[in-house]
Design a protein around this motif. Sequence first.
Motif, PDB file in Angstrom:
ATOM      1  N   PHE A  10      36.507  -9.185 -24.188  1.00 17.94           N
ATOM      2  CA  PHE A  10      36.478 -10.595 -23.820  1.00 17.94           C
ATOM      3  C   PHE A  10      37.290 -10.894 -22.569  1.00 17.94           C
ATOM      4  O   PHE A  10      36.880 -11.698 -21.735  1.00 17.94           O
ATOM      5  N   LEU A  11      38.451 -10.264 -22.443  1.00 20.55           N
ATOM      6  CA  LEU A  11      39.336 -10.508 -21.311  1.00 20.55           C
ATOM      7  C   LEU A  11      39.540  -9.205 -20.547  1.00 20.55           C
ATOM      8  O   LEU A  11      39.755  -8.158 -21.153  1.00 20.55           O
ATOM      9  N   ARG A  12      39.490  -9.292 -19.219  1.00 17.46           N
ATOM     10  CA  ARG A  12      39.608  -8.098 -18.394  1.00 17.46           C
ATOM     11  C   ARG A  12      40.923  -8.151 -17.619  1.00 17.46           C
ATOM     12  O   ARG A  12      41.086  -8.924 -16.672  1.00 17.46           O
ATOM     13  N   ALA A  14      47.279 -14.714 -16.641  1.00 16.23           N
ATOM     14  CA  ALA A  14      48.005 -13.453 -16.473  1.00 16.23           C
ATOM     15  C   ALA A  14      47.120 -12.394 -15.836  1.00 16.23           C
ATOM     16  O   ALA A  14      47.540 -11.653 -14.925  1.00 16.23           O
ATOM     17  N   ASP A  15      45.875 -12.301 -16.300  1.00 18.55           N
ATOM     18  CA  ASP A  15      44.952 -11.323 -15.737  1.00 18.55           C
ATOM     19  C   ASP A  15      44.543 -11.694 -14.316  1.00 18.55           C
ATOM     20  O   ASP A  15      44.265 -10.821 -13.492  1.00 18.55           O
ATOM     21  N   TRP A  16      44.484 -12.980 -14.023  1.00 17.46           N
ATOM     22  CA  TRP A  16      44.186 -13.419 -12.648  1.00 17.46           C
ATOM     23  C   TRP A  16      45.294 -12.923 -11.712  1.00 17.46           C
ATOM     24  O   TRP A  16      45.016 -12.416 -10.617  1.00 17.46           O
ATOM     25  N   ILE A  17      46.545 -13.030 -12.142  1.00 16.14           N
ATOM     26  CA  ILE A  17      47.666 -12.532 -11.332  1.00 16.14           C
ATOM     27  C   ILE A  17      47.593 -11.015 -11.199  1.00 16.14           C
ATOM     28  O   ILE A  17      47.634 -10.464 -10.094  1.00 16.14           O
ATOM     29  N   GLY A  18      47.493 -10.309 -12.337  1.00 15.20           N
ATOM     30  CA  GLY A  18      47.501  -8.857 -12.310  1.00 15.20           C
ATOM     31  C   GLY A  18      46.327  -8.282 -11.544  1.00 15.20           C
ATOM     32  O   GLY A  18      46.486  -7.347 -10.732  1.00 15.20           O
ATOM     33  N   ASN A  19      45.126  -8.821 -11.761  1.00 19.39           N
ATOM     34  CA  ASN A  19      43.944  -8.311 -11.071  1.00 19.39           C
ATOM     35  C   ASN A  19      44.005  -8.596  -9.571  1.00 19.39           C
ATOM     36  O   ASN A  19      43.532  -7.792  -8.759  1.00 19.39           O
ATOM     37  N   TRP A  39      35.154 -13.526  -8.881  1.00 23.11           N
ATOM     38  CA  TRP A  39      33.786 -13.013  -8.815  1.00 23.11           C
ATOM     39  C   TRP A  39      33.669 -11.607  -9.385  1.00 23.11           C
ATOM     40  O   TRP A  39      32.831 -11.338 -10.244  1.00 23.11           O
ATOM     41  N   GLU A  40      34.503 -10.690  -8.887  1.00 22.64           N
ATOM     42  CA  GLU A  40      34.296  -9.264  -9.129  1.00 22.64           C
ATOM     43  C   GLU A  40      35.111  -8.696 -10.284  1.00 22.64           C
ATOM     44  O   GLU A  40      34.770  -7.638 -10.813  1.00 22.64           O
ATOM     45  N   ASP A  41      36.193  -9.344 -10.644  1.00 19.09           N
ATOM     46  CA  ASP A  41      37.090  -8.813 -11.673  1.00 19.09           C
ATOM     47  C   ASP A  41      37.462  -9.946 -12.620  1.00 19.09           C
ATOM     48  O   ASP A  41      38.628 -10.142 -12.953  1.00 19.09           O
ATOM     49  N   THR A  42      36.453 -10.678 -13.047  1.00 22.58           N
ATOM     50  CA  THR A  42      36.609 -11.935 -13.778  1.00 22.58           C
ATOM     51  C   THR A  42      37.551 -11.788 -14.971  1.00 22.58           C
ATOM     52  O   THR A  42      37.270 -11.006 -15.879  1.00 22.58           O
ATOM     53  N   PRO A  43      38.664 -12.532 -15.002  1.00 23.12           N
ATOM     54  CA  PRO A  43      39.595 -12.388 -16.129  1.00 23.12           C
ATOM     55  C   PRO A  43      38.958 -12.654 -17.488  1.00 23.12           C
ATOM     56  O   PRO A  43      39.175 -11.909 -18.439  1.00 23.12           O
TER      57      PRO A  43
END
Length: 399
Positions: free
Chosen positions: A379-381, A232-237, A268-272
């Motif tokens: 833990f999760l970004r 989810a964070d991979w999509i949003g970021n 790399w830069e906004d690692t979920p």
Amino acid sequence: MGPRFHTDLEAVYRDMRRDHGPVVPVTLPGDVPAWLVIGYRELHHVTGDPVLFPRDQGLWNQWKNLPEDWPLRPMIGTPQPSVYFTVGEEHRRHLAMVQHALEGVNHVELRGTTEEIADRLIDSFCGVGESEIVSAYAKPLPLLTLARILGFPDSDGPELIRSLTDMADGGPHALAGFEHALSLMRRLVARKHAAPGADVLSAMLAHPAEFTDEAYVLNLMAVTSAGFLPTADWIGNSVRLMLTDDRFAASLSGGRHTVPEAMNEVLWEDTPTQILAGRWAARDTRLAGRAVARGDLLLLGLAGANRDPAAHAPHGADRPRERNFAHFAFSHGEYQCPFPAQEIAEVIARTGIEVLLDRLPDLDLAVAPRTLARRPSPFLRGMTVLPVRFAPTPPYGGR
């Protein structure tokens, strides 16, 4: 924790590196000590040496100091029969069962399932001209897709989203979220014993190695929780990056080749997955000049290592990393995310982003980028909210 961790992460890691080097002394809630490894070379060493730094929670020298309601217990875990909380040959036995089941997922069918669910979610807001796509799209899409391939009924989706989010954020509702998610998984294991189907859990149950129902439940928890919020964070970021960074503007005008480039840049830069817990020192040792005692907890600073200036030559502000995949976004070593799971996450994330941009080609950020906030989890970004606007379009379901 603290606001800078969520608003100026690059500066936080820069200051950590300046003041402490690649291995940083930190405290967890309740003043529990640990080491945060943010050096690329050091993290490669820790994750690549399962003998000196095993994932064996039983070694931890702090168990006696923890209250029963310590909020990070679900994240740290205790020795239990699952792919995530076993070591040595027992870990490899669980991994073989989980990996075999995940390898059976047909990626063409997975993409079709993701497109179907993505269209249904977009139909719910495309006619309005604005939406908050973290809650309306980025979070429900991977969970509902995973639930479908794992064998959950669609009706379990909202409860899974709520309970797994509470667990991952590590706050006051973490333990309750963990227990509620487990109850849903126990119910599903019982159903699949009685009526197996063409799904991942049924494939796990059919594996020739014998496991207890507790093991099936805990392995299902590991697969579901690891696949939900990070994807989810991979999509949003990634969507946030494409809406705020000129390097990826072509994605918003039909150039799909930059979607995977943006997704890789995010890893790399906004690692979920920012930080993983963890590894424990099997004996007294030294790491980057630090005296690490037997039983000390080492937190894997995946994002910090990815940002280590020593890890790569500067790539320039106007050029993404393109084909450099040597990041720690999926960890590394014996306990890294299994490759079939990485493939499933990528199919879901990329399909979700492409469907969103195909359906809403004029998508634009509805607020100033500086006002965007991160979810309060170390833990999760991921984004707390991502408000967007677009030209209203009719739903596919109504055509």
